[in-house]
Design a protein around this motif. Structure first.
Motif, PDB file in Angstrom:
ATOM      1  N   ARG A  61       0.815  -1.228   0.000  1.00 41.67           N
ATOM      2  CA  ARG A  61       0.000   0.000   0.000  1.00 41.67           C
ATOM      3  C   ARG A  61       0.844   1.271   0.000  1.00 41.67           C
ATOM      4  NH1 ARG A  61      -2.303  -1.748   4.694  1.00 41.67           N
ATOM      5  NH2 ARG A  61      -1.573   0.180   5.691  1.00 41.67           N
ATOM      6  N   LEU A  62       1.987   1.206   0.636  1.00 37.39           N
ATOM      7  CA  LEU A  62       2.771   2.403   0.935  1.00 37.39           C
ATOM      8  C   LEU A  62       3.028   3.293  -0.281  1.00 37.39           C
ATOM      9  CD1 LEU A  62       4.075   3.736   3.423  1.00 37.39           C
ATOM     10  CD2 LEU A  62       6.175   2.483   2.877  1.00 37.39           C
ATOM     11  N   PRO A  63       3.519   2.759  -1.406  1.00 34.05           N
ATOM     12  CA  PRO A  63       3.779   3.652  -2.546  1.00 34.05           C
ATOM     13  C   PRO A  63       2.512   4.260  -3.138  1.00 34.05           C
ATOM     14  CG  PRO A  63       4.096   1.367  -3.179  1.00 34.05           C
ATOM     15  CD  PRO A  63       3.941   1.381  -1.697  1.00 34.05           C
ATOM     16  N   VAL A  64       1.419   3.527  -3.087  1.00 34.39           N
ATOM     17  CA  VAL A  64       0.160   4.076  -3.600  1.00 34.39           C
ATOM     18  C   VAL A  64      -0.257   5.278  -2.757  1.00 34.39           C
ATOM     19  CG1 VAL A  64      -2.274   3.594  -4.042  1.00 34.39           C
ATOM     20  CG2 VAL A  64      -0.556   1.830  -4.490  1.00 34.39           C
ATOM     21  N   GLU A  65      -0.125   5.150  -1.452  1.00 40.39           N
ATOM     22  CA  GLU A  65      -0.491   6.247  -0.553  1.00 40.39           C
ATOM     23  C   GLU A  65       0.479   7.422  -0.672  1.00 40.39           C
ATOM     24  OE1 GLU A  65      -0.535   4.147   3.132  1.00 40.39           O
ATOM     25  OE2 GLU A  65      -2.461   3.172   2.731  1.00 40.39           O
ATOM     26  N   GLN A  66       1.761   7.118  -0.908  1.00 40.78           N
ATOM     27  CA  GLN A  66       2.767   8.187  -0.996  1.00 40.78           C
ATOM     28  C   GLN A  66       2.767   8.897  -2.348  1.00 40.78           C
ATOM     29  OE1 GLN A  66       6.521   6.348  -0.027  1.00 40.78           O
ATOM     30  NE2 GLN A  66       6.267   6.720   2.163  1.00 40.78           N
ATOM     31  N   TYR A  67       2.601   8.118  -3.435  1.00 39.58           N
ATOM     32  CA  TYR A  67       2.769   8.679  -4.773  1.00 39.58           C
ATOM     33  C   TYR A  67       1.453   8.935  -5.494  1.00 39.58           C
ATOM     34  CZ  TYR A  67       7.245   6.274  -3.870  1.00 39.58           C
ATOM     35  OH  TYR A  67       8.399   5.795  -3.309  1.00 39.58           O
ATOM     36  N   GLN A  68       0.336   8.378  -4.985  1.00 33.58           N
ATOM     37  CA  GLN A  68      -0.974   8.481  -5.645  1.00 33.58           C
ATOM     38  C   GLN A  68      -0.981   7.751  -6.987  1.00 33.58           C
ATOM     39  OE1 GLN A  68      -3.597   9.939  -3.815  1.00 33.58           O
ATOM     40  NE2 GLN A  68      -1.922   9.795  -2.326  1.00 33.58           N
ATOM     41  N   LEU A 291      17.427   9.666 -11.755  1.00 31.81           N
ATOM     42  CA  LEU A 291      18.519  10.380 -11.075  1.00 31.81           C
ATOM     43  C   LEU A 291      18.922  11.655 -11.815  1.00 31.81           C
ATOM     44  CD1 LEU A 291      20.861   7.416 -10.026  1.00 31.81           C
ATOM     45  CD2 LEU A 291      18.963   8.432  -8.760  1.00 31.81           C
ATOM     46  N   ALA A 292      18.269  11.913 -12.936  1.00 31.21           N
ATOM     47  CA  ALA A 292      18.593  13.100 -13.734  1.00 31.21           C
ATOM     48  C   ALA A 292      17.925  14.348 -13.147  1.00 31.21           C
ATOM     49  CB  ALA A 292      18.133  12.884 -15.177  1.00 31.21           C
ATOM     50  N   PRO A 293      18.332  15.546 -13.579  1.00 28.18           N
ATOM     51  CA  PRO A 293      17.637  16.763 -13.156  1.00 28.18           C
ATOM     52  C   PRO A 293      16.168  16.721 -13.577  1.00 28.18           C
ATOM     53  CG  PRO A 293      19.715  17.281 -14.242  1.00 28.18           C
ATOM     54  CD  PRO A 293      19.472  15.826 -14.470  1.00 28.18           C
ATOM     55  N   TRP A 294      15.304  17.367 -12.775  1.00 32.08           N
ATOM     56  CA  TRP A 294      13.880  17.278 -13.042  1.00 32.08           C
ATOM     57  C   TRP A 294      13.495  17.716 -14.460  1.00 32.08           C
ATOM     58  CZ3 TRP A 294       9.809  14.741 -12.181  1.00 32.08           C
ATOM     59  CH2 TRP A 294       8.573  15.195 -12.694  1.00 32.08           C
ATOM     60  N   PRO A 295      14.032  18.802 -15.021  1.00 31.27           N
ATOM     61  CA  PRO A 295      13.626  19.178 -16.375  1.00 31.27           C
ATOM     62  C   PRO A 295      13.848  18.067 -17.402  1.00 31.27           C
ATOM     63  CG  PRO A 295      14.778  20.994 -15.335  1.00 31.27           C
ATOM     64  CD  PRO A 295      14.943  19.806 -14.427  1.00 31.27           C
ATOM     65  N   GLU A 296      14.919  17.276 -17.225  1.00 30.96           N
ATOM     66  CA  GLU A 296      15.176  16.170 -18.153  1.00 30.96           C
ATOM     67  C   GLU A 296      14.148  15.059 -17.960  1.00 30.96           C
ATOM     68  OE1 GLU A 296      17.124  14.355 -21.332  1.00 30.96           O
ATOM     69  OE2 GLU A 296      17.307  16.388 -20.528  1.00 30.96           O
ATOM     70  N   ILE A 297      13.819  14.743 -16.712  1.00 30.50           N
ATOM     71  CA  ILE A 297      12.794  13.730 -16.436  1.00 30.50           C
ATOM     72  C   ILE A 297      11.470  14.148 -17.069  1.00 30.50           C
ATOM     73  CG2 ILE A 297      11.458  12.568 -14.628  1.00 30.50           C
ATOM     74  CD1 ILE A 297      13.852  12.956 -12.754  1.00 30.50           C
ATOM     75  N   GLU A 298      11.104  15.406 -16.848  1.00 32.32           N
ATOM     76  CA  GLU A 298       9.829  15.918 -17.363  1.00 32.32           C
ATOM     77  C   GLU A 298       9.788  15.846 -18.889  1.00 32.32           C
ATOM     78  OE1 GLU A 298       8.262  20.323 -17.480  1.00 32.32           O
ATOM     79  OE2 GLU A 298       7.928  19.482 -15.470  1.00 32.32           O
ATOM     80  N   LYS A 299      10.874  16.243 -19.531  1.00 34.92           N
ATOM     81  CA  LYS A 299      10.930  16.227 -20.997  1.00 34.92           C
ATOM     82  C   LYS A 299      10.777  14.809 -21.541  1.00 34.92           C
ATOM     83  CE  LYS A 299      14.896  16.481 -23.140  1.00 34.92           C
ATOM     84  NZ  LYS A 299      16.200  16.973 -23.704  1.00 34.92           N
ATOM     85  N   GLU A 329      10.406  11.277  -3.387  1.00 35.66           N
ATOM     86  CA  GLU A 329       9.798  12.527  -3.843  1.00 35.66           C
ATOM     87  C   GLU A 329       9.864  12.667  -5.365  1.00 35.66           C
ATOM     88  OE1 GLU A 329      13.719  13.802  -1.682  1.00 35.66           O
ATOM     89  OE2 GLU A 329      12.169  12.261  -1.457  1.00 35.66           O
ATOM     90  N   THR A 330      10.869  12.027  -5.989  1.00 37.47           N
ATOM     91  CA  THR A 330      10.940  12.049  -7.455  1.00 37.47           C
ATOM     92  C   THR A 330       9.788  11.263  -8.057  1.00 37.47           C
ATOM     93  OG1 THR A 330      13.360  12.215  -7.376  1.00 37.47           O
ATOM     94  CG2 THR A 330      12.379  11.493  -9.459  1.00 37.47           C
ATOM     95  N   LEU A 331       9.489  10.096  -7.486  1.00 41.71           N
ATOM     96  CA  LEU A 331       8.376   9.290  -7.988  1.00 41.71           C
ATOM     97  C   LEU A 331       7.041   9.986  -7.752  1.00 41.71           C
ATOM     98  CD1 LEU A 331       9.562   5.737  -6.901  1.00 41.71           C
ATOM     99  CD2 LEU A 331       9.529   6.693  -9.212  1.00 41.71           C
ATOM    100  N   LYS A 332       6.919  10.651  -6.624  1.00 41.68           N
ATOM    101  CA  LYS A 332       5.681  11.390  -6.344  1.00 41.68           C
ATOM    102  C   LYS A 332       5.503  12.521  -7.359  1.00 41.68           C
ATOM    103  CE  LYS A 332       3.175  13.811  -2.686  1.00 41.68           C
ATOM    104  NZ  LYS A 332       3.183  14.230  -1.257  1.00 41.68           N
ATOM    105  N   ARG A 333       6.567  13.240  -7.624  1.00 43.86           N
ATOM    106  CA  ARG A 333       6.496  14.354  -8.570  1.00 43.86           C
ATOM    107  C   ARG A 333       6.230  13.846  -9.989  1.00 43.86           C
ATOM    108  NH1 ARG A 333      11.125  19.140  -9.180  1.00 43.86           N
ATOM    109  NH2 ARG A 333       9.838  20.571 -10.439  1.00 43.86           N
ATOM    110  N   LEU A 334       6.855  12.717 -10.345  1.00 45.31           N
ATOM    111  CA  LEU A 334       6.644  12.144 -11.669  1.00 45.31           C
ATOM    112  C   LEU A 334       5.193  11.700 -11.843  1.00 45.31           C
ATOM    113  CD1 LEU A 334       7.626  11.149 -14.420  1.00 45.31           C
ATOM    114  CD2 LEU A 334       8.446   9.057 -13.282  1.00 45.31           C
TER     115      LEU A 334
END
Length: 350
Positions: A61-68, A291-299, A329-334
């Motif tokens: 359950r934990l990742p579902v609750e943390q990352y939605q 592990l990359a900078p967020w702009p690269e992940i987003e792109k 926090e990266t997985l949550k943001r993604l």
């Protein structure tokens, strides 16, 4: 069931439909990258966690609750059913599954028993039942595929080249097909029992089948996979498969009676579609990019979503599993980005 709105997006996409947003979950989303899990591992082994339904349900359950995320995947290991058929497996930290007495002959295969799910893996089934009461997203469970399980059983552990496995396959075809039949029966019983207990989707991990070329896959592996998927098709839940470095097998997988094909990062969504793959596709951000900078992940994530939503039936995932260095926090943001960006793009197409 939680008194919240049930999120059915994953199952809708698995059925080949467009959804309000692209659903997302991650292979190995439960476990090594989470501080709460690492704290648990100071007290409990993997086997101890998976044999404790309350604890295992918490980890799942934990990742579902943390990352939605839009789906949960049951926390366990692909080797879980093997001890019940007579394979002595030890999960060694930093190594993986190790088998002291590898399969070498037809006689070794004939000594293997049959899985009796309600007796042998009752703890798995009880965890599934618990999670169905606790989750407001679909629960995915899984099994290893015969080739990948056989590779551990023959090699005695992880391998970089699968020389022993291929040698066994080529030099002892009778023993090989007997092993495929035994493991095929086990997978059908194992997955079927998980569905009966409440699993709403099944993923078959043929993690290492990419080691075979396409003709060998068709001769030595595809027949048992056809039998497994035909049996599971009758259970009326989505069934997916995933393998690493297996892009050359896509056309063969598309022939199989399954619902979802998981892609690793080497094959793009667009390439798979251009090669005639019609099933729901799942994937396929390179995990290293986390592990990359967020702009690269987003792109990179946006590019995958743009390709995925060109056809109905797309689920966002990684091209392999989450690894320990990834920050939660990266997985949550993604996850939030996939939801928000895909919703905007899908609304713009209407």
């Amino acid at each position: 069931m939680k008194e919240t709105i049930y999120n059915n997006t994953f199952l809708e996409a698995a059925g080949g439909n467009y959804t309000g947003h692209v659903p997302v979950w991650y292979m190995r989303q439960a476990g090594r990258s989470q501080p709460e899990y690492r704290k648990l591992k100071e007290q409990y082994s993997l086997v101890e966690i998976t044999h404790d339904p309350e604890l295992c349900a918490y980890v799942t359950r934990l990742p579902v609750e943390q990352y939605q995320n839009d789906a949960a995947i049951l926390y366990k290991d692909i080797m879980t059913p093997l001890p019940s058929i007579g394979v002595d497996v030890e999960i060694k930290p930093g190594v993986g599954p190790v088998i002291d007495r590898p399969i070498e002959t037809l006689a070794d295969v004939q000594k293997l028993g049959a899985l009796e799910p309600e007796k042998d893996i009752d703890y798995v089934l009880e965890t599934i039942r618990l999670l169905r009461e606790q989750l407001n997203v679909p629960l995915i469970s899984f099994s290893g595929a015969p080739f990948t399980l056989a590779s551990y059983m023959i090699e005695g552990g992880p391998s970089k080249n699968y020389h022993r496995t291929k040698s066994f396959m080529y030099s002892q075809p009778d023993a090989w097909f007997a092993l495929m039949d035994t493991l095929g029966d086990m997978v059908i019983r194992y997955a079927g029992a998980q569905i009966q207990a409440g699993a709403q989707a099944i993923q078959i991990f043929d993690s290492w089948v990419g080691a075979l070329n396409a003709p060998d896959y068709r001769q030595y592996v595809k027949p048992v996979m056809s039998r497994i998927f035909a049996a599971l098709e009758e259970k009326n839940v989505p069934v997916s498969m995933f393998g690493v470095g297996a892009g050359h097998l896509l056309e063969d997988w598309n022939d199989l009676p399954l619902s979802i094909i998981g892609l690793d990062w080497r094959t793009s969504i667009l390439e798979a579609r251009n090669r005639g793959v019609t099933k729901t596709l799942q994937g396929n951000l390179d995990p290293s990019l986390l592990l990359a900078p967020w702009p690269e992940i987003e792109k990179r994530a946006a590019a995958i979503i743009d390709e995925g939503i060109q056809h109905p039936g797309f689920i966002f995932n990684l091209g392999h599993g989450v690894f320990p260095d990834v920050k939660p926090e990266t997985l949550k943001r993604l996850t939030a980005f996939v939801h928000e960006y895909s919703k905007e793009q899908l609304e713009g197409r209407r």
